[in-house]
Design a protein around this motif. Structure first.
Motif, PDB file in Angstrom:
ATOM      1  N   TYR A  87       0.790  -1.224  -0.026  1.00  0.00           N
ATOM      2  CA  TYR A  87      -0.060  -0.173  -0.211  1.00  0.00           C
ATOM      3  C   TYR A  87       0.872   1.113   0.003  1.00  0.00           C
ATOM      4  N   SER A  88       1.783   1.441   0.805  1.00  0.00           N
ATOM      5  CA  SER A  88       2.793   2.331   1.115  1.00  0.00           C
ATOM      6  C   SER A  88       4.027   2.488   0.669  1.00  0.00           C
ATOM      7  N   THR A  89       4.890   3.544   0.839  1.00  0.00           N
ATOM      8  CA  THR A  89       6.152   3.562   0.413  1.00  0.00           C
ATOM      9  C   THR A  89       6.932   3.458   1.512  1.00  0.00           C
ATOM     10  N   ALA A  90       8.096   2.543   1.395  1.00  0.00           N
ATOM     11  CA  ALA A  90       8.936   2.314   2.777  1.00  0.00           C
ATOM     12  C   ALA A  90      10.455   2.645   2.193  1.00  0.00           C
ATOM     13  N   LEU A  91      10.902   3.168   3.217  1.00  0.00           N
ATOM     14  CA  LEU A  91      12.321   3.430   2.933  1.00  0.00           C
ATOM     15  C   LEU A  91      13.467   2.741   3.965  1.00  0.00           C
ATOM     16  N   HIS A  92      14.390   2.264   3.516  1.00  0.00           N
ATOM     17  CA  HIS A  92      15.438   1.463   4.672  1.00  0.00           C
ATOM     18  C   HIS A  92      16.068   2.450   5.372  1.00  0.00           C
ATOM     19  N   CYS A  93      16.023   2.277   6.762  1.00  0.00           N
ATOM     20  CA  CYS A  93      16.938   2.988   7.584  1.00  0.00           C
ATOM     21  C   CYS A  93      17.545   2.149   8.442  1.00  0.00           C
ATOM     22  N   HIS A  94      18.965   2.403   8.672  1.00  0.00           N
ATOM     23  CA  HIS A  94      20.007   1.576   9.338  1.00  0.00           C
ATOM     24  C   HIS A  94      19.483   1.619  10.778  1.00  0.00           C
ATOM     25  N   LYS A  95      19.248   2.850  11.334  1.00  0.00           N
ATOM     26  CA  LYS A  95      19.138   3.003  12.797  1.00  0.00           C
ATOM     27  C   LYS A  95      17.747   4.273  12.890  1.00  0.00           C
ATOM     28  N   ILE A  96      16.839   3.943  13.777  1.00  0.00           N
ATOM     29  CA  ILE A  96      15.843   4.687  14.008  1.00  0.00           C
ATOM     30  C   ILE A  96      15.434   4.861  15.619  1.00  0.00           C
ATOM     31  N   TRP A  97      15.399   5.948  15.986  1.00  0.00           N
ATOM     32  CA  TRP A  97      15.082   6.280  17.555  1.00  0.00           C
ATOM     33  C   TRP A  97      14.256   7.467  17.775  1.00  0.00           C
TER      34      TRP A  97
END
Length: 142
Positions: free
Chosen positions: A34-44
């Protein structure tokens, strides 16, 4: 009223995220998502001066476009998203501009770990409904 002409794209396209300083990134076109996704190495998320601030590090250190830059946002949300393995996971969502096949849109992007995936970006139906046709026999038409 004239019909808007649709843009032909392949199953993999090159996209830009100008606000995220990410130019020329390969994206998988996925009508099943459904949506767009972006790879992230770190998320906080951390609280700074009473406000929640989202921090994220785009791509992996071994990716040629990796910049080590940490991006921040105070305008973000969370949503449960069904991942490719069928499990629901809570993801952070940001609004940002994306350029696909010469057209630029402000869209929601979920930040997630796509390290095991071939492409760091996945483009879903929510963006594709803006006038795209997909030729799955082609890669990188635009």
């Amino acid at each position: 009223m004239a019909k808007k002409e649709k843009v032909l794209i392949g199953r993999v396209e090159i996209v830009d995220f100008p606000k995220l300083e990410l130019i020329g990134i390969e994206a998988k076109i996925d009508t099943g998502a459904y949506s767009t996704a972006l790879h992230c190495h770190k998320i906080w998320v951390e609280e700074i001066e009473g406000k929640e601030v989202l921090h994220f590090d785009i791509l992996d250190p071994d990716h040629p476009e990796y910049s080590e830059k940490i991006f921040t946002s105070i305008d973000f949300g969370q949503k449960k998203v069904k991942s490719s393995n069928g499990r629901k996971e809570k993801r952070y969502i940001i609004k940002t501009k994306i350029k696909l096949a010469g057209k630029t849109y402000l869209t929601d992007v979920s930040l997630t770990d796509r390290q095991k995936m071939k492409y760091p970006v996945l483009i879903g139906r929510k963006l594709l409904k803006n006038g795209y046709l997909i030729d799955v026999s082609k890669i990188k038409i635009n």
